[in-house]
Design an enzyme around this catalytic site. Structure first.
Site, mmCIF file in Angstrom:
data_model
loop_
_atom_site.group_PDB
_atom_site.id
_atom_site.type_symbol
_atom_site.label_atom_id
_atom_site.label_comp_id
_atom_site.label_asym_id
_atom_site.label_seq_id
_atom_site.Cartn_x
_atom_site.Cartn_y
_atom_site.Cartn_z
ATOM 1 N N GLY A 14 -5.959 29.169 4.561
ATOM 2 C CA GLY A 14 -6.199 30.388 3.783
ATOM 3 C C GLY A 14 -6.596 31.613 4.574
ATOM 4 N N MET A 91 2.693 25.516 0.250
ATOM 5 C CA MET A 91 3.798 24.752 0.807
ATOM 6 C C MET A 91 4.607 23.994 -0.246
ATOM 7 S SD MET A 91 3.886 25.800 3.709
ATOM 8 C CE MET A 91 3.062 26.361 5.191
ATOM 9 N N ILE A 93 8.089 24.640 -3.022
ATOM 10 C CA ILE A 93 9.144 25.544 -3.498
ATOM 11 C C ILE A 93 8.991 25.674 -5.007
ATOM 12 C CG2 ILE A 93 11.638 25.862 -3.739
ATOM 13 C CD1 ILE A 93 11.940 24.531 -1.032
ATOM 14 N N ASN A 108 5.785 36.306 -1.011
ATOM 15 C CA ASN A 108 5.472 35.242 -0.054
ATOM 16 C C ASN A 108 5.405 35.856 1.339
ATOM 17 O OD1 ASN A 108 5.163 32.567 0.989
ATOM 18 N ND2 ASN A 108 7.322 32.580 1.574
ATOM 19 N N HIS A 110 6.059 34.842 5.389
ATOM 20 C CA HIS A 110 6.715 33.813 6.208
ATOM 21 C C HIS A 110 6.593 34.211 7.683
ATOM 22 C CE1 HIS A 110 9.390 30.489 6.981
ATOM 23 N NE2 HIS A 110 10.035 31.272 7.843
ATOM 24 N N GLU A 143 14.876 32.033 -6.349
ATOM 25 C CA GLU A 143 14.994 30.567 -6.530
ATOM 26 C C GLU A 143 15.211 29.817 -5.218
ATOM 27 O OE1 GLU A 143 16.370 32.756 -8.526
ATOM 28 O OE2 GLU A 143 15.627 32.235 -10.534
ATOM 29 N N GLU A 175 0.559 39.004 10.390
ATOM 30 C CA GLU A 175 0.601 38.624 8.966
ATOM 31 C C GLU A 175 -0.586 39.222 8.218
ATOM 32 O OE1 GLU A 175 1.273 34.462 7.999
ATOM 33 O OE2 GLU A 175 2.134 34.103 9.969
HETATM 34 C C1 GAR Z 1 1.068 31.327 7.629
HETATM 35 O O1 GAR Z 1 1.466 31.432 8.963
HETATM 36 C C2 GAR Z 1 2.235 31.584 6.698
HETATM 37 O O2 GAR Z 1 3.106 32.581 7.171
HETATM 38 C C3 GAR Z 1 2.915 30.244 6.689
HETATM 39 O O3 GAR Z 1 1.849 29.327 6.624
HETATM 40 C C4 GAR Z 1 0.712 29.883 7.271
HETATM 41 C C5 GAR Z 1 -0.463 29.804 6.326
HETATM 42 O O4 GAR Z 1 -1.636 30.165 6.997
HETATM 43 N N1 GAR Z 1 3.795 30.104 5.580
HETATM 44 C C6 GAR Z 1 4.966 29.468 5.660
HETATM 45 O O5 GAR Z 1 5.360 28.912 6.661
HETATM 46 C C7 GAR Z 1 5.780 29.491 4.384
HETATM 47 N N2 GAR Z 1 7.093 28.996 4.609
HETATM 48 P P1 GAR Z 1 -2.970 30.491 6.192
HETATM 49 O O6 GAR Z 1 -3.225 29.306 5.276
HETATM 50 O O7 GAR Z 1 -4.009 30.607 7.254
HETATM 51 O O8 GAR Z 1 -2.759 31.772 5.429
#
Ligand code: GAR
Length: 201
Positions: A14, A91, A93, A108, A110, A143, A175
């Site tokens: 998170g 995680m 879909i 979202n 990524h 989707e 991010e």
């Molecule tokens: C982040 O790097 C996010 O971009 C990735 O999971 C991590 C979550 O980190 N998401 C994906 O790969 C989605 N396909 P967090 O729990 O520390 O925010």
């Protein structure tokens, strides 16, 4: 101006949730997290929510079909009058049902420059492929898997010396800036979707 009512869905540590919380608390983002939902009972994201006095909910996916599970989440989102759903390391879909219920109101983040390297372990995929530039993407959810209209992207250089961990950590820093910015644009009504394109007004 009314604060945008957002829900954050997270499966793990998170840190993006934390970035959104920090942006709200510093006044940079005019929004309110009305609920944090996780599919993992021990997700650290839930502890972060607790620490900041935010409503939080673990909804177990065990023995549930995808749509059945999504209906439980959607019911909660309606109960809290959620206006925007933010996936932050969630995680799973989403089912077409969920996407339809919140059409153009799900975002979202990524950890690659989409459409390159969708799905799991994007940073490792990028590193293994040998790209020189990667980065992160905030997009609306449709989707497909990481296929929706792109809102913002930020490039990060890939170094010869990078490991999955070092690259992931530099991308993660980006991010944390990019996600609150994208939400803020939505909150101020500045995002217009035209087909695959998102115009920033
Ligand atoms: C982040 O790097 C996010 O971009 C990735 O999971 C991590 C979550 O980190 N998401 C994906 O790969 C989605 N396909 P967090 O729990 O520390 O925010």
């Amino acid at each position: 101006m009314n604060r945008l009512r957002i829900a954050v869905l997270a499966s793990g540590r998170g840190s993006n949730l934390q970035a959104i919380i920090d942006a709200i608390e510093s006044g940079e983002l005019n929004a309110e997290i009305v609920i944090v939902i996780s599919d993992k009972k021990n997700a650290y994201a839930l502890k972060r929510a607790k620490r900041h006095g935010i409503n939080r909910l673990f909804i177990s996916p065990k023995d549930k079909k995808r749509e059945e599970y999504d209906k439980e989440i959607v019911n909660q989102l309606h109960k809290y009058n959620v206006e925007l759903v933010c996936l932050a390391g969630f995680m799973r879909i989403l089912s077409p049902y969920f996407v339809k219920e919140f059409k153009n109101r799900i975002m979202n983040i990524h950890p690659t420059l989409l459409p390159s390297f969708p799905g799991l372990h994007g940073q490792k995929q990028a590193l293994d492929y040998g790209v020189k530039i990667s980065g992160c993407t905030v997009h609306f959810v449709d989707e497909g898997c990481d296929t929706g209209p792109i809102i913002l992207q930020k490039a990060v250089e890939v170094l010869d010396t990078d490991t999955e961990e070092s690259l992931s950590s530099r991308i993660l820093e980006c991010e944390h800036k990019l996600y609150p910015q994208a939400i803020s644009l939505f909150a101020s009504g500045r995002l217009k979707i035209l087909g695959r394109k998102v115009i920033i007004l």
